[in-house]
Design a protein around this motif. Sequence first.
Motif, PDB file in Angstrom:
ATOM      1  N   ALA A  18       0.833  -1.194   0.000  1.00 34.43           N
ATOM      2  CA  ALA A  18       0.000   0.000   0.000  1.00 34.43           C
ATOM      3  C   ALA A  18       0.873   1.251   0.000  1.00 34.43           C
ATOM      4  CB  ALA A  18      -0.876   0.002   1.237  1.00 34.43           C
ATOM      5  N   PRO A  19       0.368   2.273  -0.563  1.00 32.21           N
ATOM      6  CA  PRO A  19       1.163   3.508  -0.611  1.00 32.21           C
ATOM      7  C   PRO A  19       1.558   3.942   0.787  1.00 32.21           C
ATOM      8  CG  PRO A  19      -1.074   3.878  -1.387  1.00 32.21           C
ATOM      9  CD  PRO A  19      -0.937   2.434  -1.178  1.00 32.21           C
ATOM     10  N   ARG A  20       2.638   4.606   0.851  1.00 33.49           N
ATOM     11  CA  ARG A  20       3.166   5.003   2.139  1.00 33.49           C
ATOM     12  C   ARG A  20       2.205   5.947   2.828  1.00 33.49           C
ATOM     13  NH1 ARG A  20       5.830   2.446   4.411  1.00 33.49           N
ATOM     14  NH2 ARG A  20       7.440   3.783   5.238  1.00 33.49           N
ATOM     15  N   ARG A  21       1.989   5.637   4.056  1.00 33.97           N
ATOM     16  CA  ARG A  21       1.171   6.566   4.812  1.00 33.97           C
ATOM     17  C   ARG A  21       2.083   7.299   5.781  1.00 33.97           C
ATOM     18  NH1 ARG A  21      -4.163   5.272   4.461  1.00 33.97           N
ATOM     19  NH2 ARG A  21      -4.543   3.378   3.284  1.00 33.97           N
ATOM     20  N   VAL A  22       1.654   8.485   6.068  1.00 37.83           N
ATOM     21  CA  VAL A  22       2.427   9.219   7.071  1.00 37.83           C
ATOM     22  C   VAL A  22       2.237   8.506   8.392  1.00 37.83           C
ATOM     23  CG1 VAL A  22       2.671  11.397   8.278  1.00 37.83           C
ATOM     24  CG2 VAL A  22       2.108  11.368   5.843  1.00 37.83           C
ATOM     25  N   ARG A  23       3.313   8.167   9.035  1.00 37.41           N
ATOM     26  CA  ARG A  23       3.190   7.454  10.284  1.00 37.41           C
ATOM     27  C   ARG A  23       2.640   8.356  11.377  1.00 37.41           C
ATOM     28  NH1 ARG A  23       5.541   2.562  10.463  1.00 37.41           N
ATOM     29  NH2 ARG A  23       6.974   2.080   8.777  1.00 37.41           N
ATOM     30  N   ARG A  24       2.079   7.685  12.342  1.00 31.90           N
ATOM     31  CA  ARG A  24       1.597   8.493  13.455  1.00 31.90           C
ATOM     32  C   ARG A  24       2.782   9.094  14.185  1.00 31.90           C
ATOM     33  NH1 ARG A  24      -2.684   4.410  15.907  1.00 31.90           N
ATOM     34  NH2 ARG A  24      -1.053   3.034  15.201  1.00 31.90           N
ATOM     35  N   ARG A  25       3.853   8.340  14.198  1.00 33.66           N
ATOM     36  CA  ARG A  25       5.043   8.874  14.843  1.00 33.66           C
ATOM     37  C   ARG A  25       6.211   8.678  13.885  1.00 33.66           C
ATOM     38  NH1 ARG A  25       4.218   8.942  20.746  1.00 33.66           N
ATOM     39  NH2 ARG A  25       2.548   7.438  20.631  1.00 33.66           N
ATOM     40  N   ALA A  27       9.391   7.311  12.679  1.00 34.43           N
ATOM     41  CA  ALA A  27      10.024   6.114  13.226  1.00 34.43           C
ATOM     42  C   ALA A  27      11.394   6.382  13.830  1.00 34.43           C
ATOM     43  CB  ALA A  27      10.136   5.051  12.132  1.00 34.43           C
ATOM     44  N   ARG A 283      14.662   6.445   3.698  1.00 36.31           N
ATOM     45  CA  ARG A 283      13.277   6.417   4.161  1.00 36.31           C
ATOM     46  C   ARG A 283      12.776   7.795   4.540  1.00 36.31           C
ATOM     47  NH1 ARG A 283      11.617   0.968   5.727  1.00 36.31           N
ATOM     48  NH2 ARG A 283      10.477   1.645   7.560  1.00 36.31           N
TER      49      ARG A 283
END
Lengths: 295, 360, 553
Positions: A18-25, A27, A283
């Motif tokens: 799946a396309p990259r989602r903005v992480r909640r935090r 990494a 990344r």
Amino acid sequence: MTTLAPPAPVADPQVAPAPRRVRRRPAAGSLGLVAAGTVVGVVLLAALVPDLLAPQDPLEISLSESFAPPSAEHLFGTDQSGRDVFSRVIHGARQSLVIGLGATAIGLLGALVLGLLGGLGGRIADGVVTRVIEVLYAFPGILLALILIAVYGNSALTQMVAVGIATMPGYARMVRGQLLVVRGSAYVEAARALGHPPLRILVRTILPNAFRPLTVLVTLGIGQAIVWAAALGFLGMGVQPPTAEWGAMLNAGRNYIQQAWWMDFFPGITIVLFTLSLTVLGRHLQRATDAGARR
Amino acid sequence: MTATTSDTEPVGGPRPPGTSADGTPADPDSSADGGPAADALDPRRGRLLARRVLTTLGSSALLLWAVATIVFFLQHLVPGDPAQTILGGASANPPEETLQAVREQYGFDQPVLVQYGHFLAGLVVLDLGESYTMKQSVVSIVAEQIAPTLQLTAAALMVAWAIAIALTLATAGRPGRLGRIGSALEVVFAALPHFWLGVVLLVVFAVVLQWLPVVDDGPAGLVLPALTLGIPLGGFLAQVTRDEFDVALRQPFVLSALSRGARPGDVRWRQVLRHAALPGIALSGWGLGSLISGAVVVEVIFSRQGIGQVLVAAVTAQDLPLVIGVTFVVAAVYVVANILSDLASVLVDPRLRHAIGRAS
Amino acid sequence: MRRRSVMTGLAAVGAGSVLAACGSAGRAADLPPGTREGGELVFATDREPTCLDPHNSGDMPQTYIARQYLDSLVSMRPDGSVVPWLAQSWEISEDGLVYDFTLKEGVRFHDGEALDADAVVANFDQIMDPATQSSTALLYLSPYFVSAESLSEHVVRVTLKRPYSPLLTVLAQAFFGIESPKAMGRGLAENCELPVGTGPFKVVEWRRNQEVVMVRNDDYTSAPADAKHQGPAYAERLTWRFLKDNTARYGALASGKVHAIFNLPPESVPTAQADDRIETQDFVHSCVPYALDLNTTHPALSDLRVRRALVHAADAPGIVTSAYAGVFPYEGNAISTGTPFYDEAYHQPYPYDEARANALLDEAGWDERDEEGYRTRDGQRLTLRLPYASDPGETPPADLTILQNFQAMERRVGVDVQLIPTDAASLTAIRRDPTAFDIRGGYWNSPTAGVMYIKFSQETFEIDNGQNVSYAYDEELDQTLLEAAATTDPEAQQELYSRAQQLLTAQAWHIPLYPIQTRLAIRSDLVADIWIEPSEGEPVLHDAHLLRDGDPR
């Protein structure tokens, strides 16, 4: 021998999840970014001006000092001929970086040609290009490198070309895929409808959008290329000894690992840290690219 | 901050069956075990399936031919006299007449295209000639040596998956440090080069601690090599799986399952993992191929039998038939592995059965 | 007038082991105490032979393994004398040109053929046949050999064209092991895979890159007079395994997977010595030591001063000691300490002396330097190409270190040594082409001091097969060596061979480094009675017996 797949999970077009989602935090956090940047910076510096960083001549032997453990005078200890491992690691950076960058450049160039042909040419051209890419993929990368080295002899150039050709399919697939998608996108259709000349559309719209994800791929790809080149050096197929090269140093260090663990440890950890840093940078780059608009 | 869907444009080219363009999987409840039975018997789907199988086989054959041809011609560019390789040895000194006799016997003095013709003829009946250095038929050498390599790659794949699943289940989607540690661990694993990891493991566990043998044909000797190959791949698979896991976790079906009282652990393990594993499984096909090339280094480090070390020796000795033979087999394994991983994807995600027949 | 010199008396040597028991009937009585009957003995070595028939080629791994399945005519003792083996007695004519060997009766090859005079003659024929490509024949026998013929069923006459006192020790090598004529008749290819002899073990299978499997010859009756016991071997099976990686080979020994290893890696020596279960045996071969041969066809190397300078600059003792962690001794003489008539006066003819080296090079006209500091003459840099085997089995890490150290030492006096890793096939070609290299590493094992003639004579030079690597010769040296070979008087031999060593070292045609050794590491808690014979340092496994668990020798 490759530690990384087609660089980074997201980047492989065939199986992109799946396309990259903005992480909640975030990494790794900014600390990680800084650390990664430092490592890459140091290695780059070592490659550009090794004599500045290396305290000693990487080729000068000192029989009485062989197998000396790490100390103030020899940060990484000495090898079986009394050569300073730290200096050799520094000088090795240039070898590895030159080969890694060169290989990536060759891979990109080839991928560009293939990708452009496939993505923008007709169906037949696309079919042919896909087949060619498949064939290149089917070679276990190291085989091609080995054969080329057998033909043209051990040299940095052969290593570069061999690794370059091996990385080509990964890039080519991405380029071709991107071009196909972008070519059919609404934005391009609009530009065509507006009557912009095809060449302008190509240069202004298609190419930049197609190649944007490549930057991430390349950052990771350089790391992979360097590891690949070191693997060849490890198998004895790289530069001729006693030239300092990370893979060759690992090969030599392997024999003396019990009496001089530092000979194998330090070049190895350097490669690991450098590859890691490139991955982290990649990344971060990816996240930055995704966050921005892509159309 | 809630999760936002990023742009729906796919990052790469054609997506594999099973992942739709916007990344939202269909409601999995309806696809628990096996899709609607009626569909499977549809003759039209059968024909499409058959056509797809044939195309795959056809292009695989083409692929293998191309690989063999390229290797053949590349090796013919090698400077050096294969007759020397055949008769040679560390201190051999064959006289010219013997060299010439060998040249005639093997046909080296014939034009390249003629030799290529002989080579192709042999290829069709799976006669890959005789190794110059080992004086045995290439097919027999490869047959003998491929089993240990396949054992190793299978074991490594299992290790990789075990790591990927363990890391994902334990740390994906979890708040706080756990998630970040898992993520960091994956990245580190993926960055470890085989040729370094192998030596470190060998020295620490076999030489210093002596928990494991240095050289062993049996299962004990498989542990360290499998770990060496499996850990980096595991890190990589974990990254892929984790990303997909994170996505799947946010799907509505998870919420609905939890609200129906299902335990979070069960949901993660049974439902979400299935989704998350998909790209990893698809990658496993490629992964097996790359494991075989990684086996080259690992077999050297651990002095294991296998086609990897045969390949290195063959190229260094310019043993053309053996090089071609091994390349051929590796390419074949790669092709088979990809077909298998396609099939495995179908098994894991029943939605894919609907996708069969559609061009990918 | 014939002189009778009967040697049968020596057959009594090894007294007490006259038991000729074959088959297991009488076996229990003569098993050494603590022996585990039967079993599989596993021996691991680093280099794999290219052919199991030692008549072909002539490389060391062949002779080590062939000893287990071939018997030779005589066996050599450490003091240089020989004792009966397949030949139970012999007579040598007064002029030293005719040898009559009387063969032991009742000996059969593994394929059932009888060992008789015709068989031995067939062996000589095969060895001398150029199609067999025996480098041993070429250099040991060709200059002397005229013919071999059967005088009767069990008497073989060997005729020479000139006297050759080392002949008997030469025949003791496994390179001259006696094979079944019927087996040889199958052709070289098959004979390389499964040679047939009369020895204590028979070859069953050769798995390339892995091992050679041998089983006991239960009908063995032809042990040499100096064997520890007569009759068949104790072990039922012998596996000769190839583990070229040093860590793997030593690791296999330490874990007990193999019972003994050849070539204990130098880096493992301290660990081995600290381990009570491991016994080490070292034997310095009679040989021309491993040396860097200088190709005198190169314009710089044709000058004696340059050659001497190279030796002075190399610090050979230093680089050998450091590369081999002190495990290998340095040797600067043309022959090793293990060679009969070694003269220690020539142990180190050119001590490490950088100043002297520089002076000699200046004198020779190489007094200008280029930007990188290398010497030049008339615009030409002093570059010397040194190809070496890229296969780590052929050039072990310690040798590679020596080469690199040599390069670094020569760089200090402005000489550019180029190390060129080369594959086996290209090396074979380079061997015969004096324009393709300037320095080459090499050694030559031989039970006699006549090895100097084998390597450095005009005769060898004229055969032009690359064995005289320096492409040089000296008439006085040749004369001295021929005289030494002709006489059997030890004092005269010593005088002549000493002179030869003096002449040879004066020429500095090569830079000697270390003598060839057989270095075994044995699990003494698992196996006993492995010994090393002196003609080529071959390990002898016929007497080896596996020990019952926990039973110390």
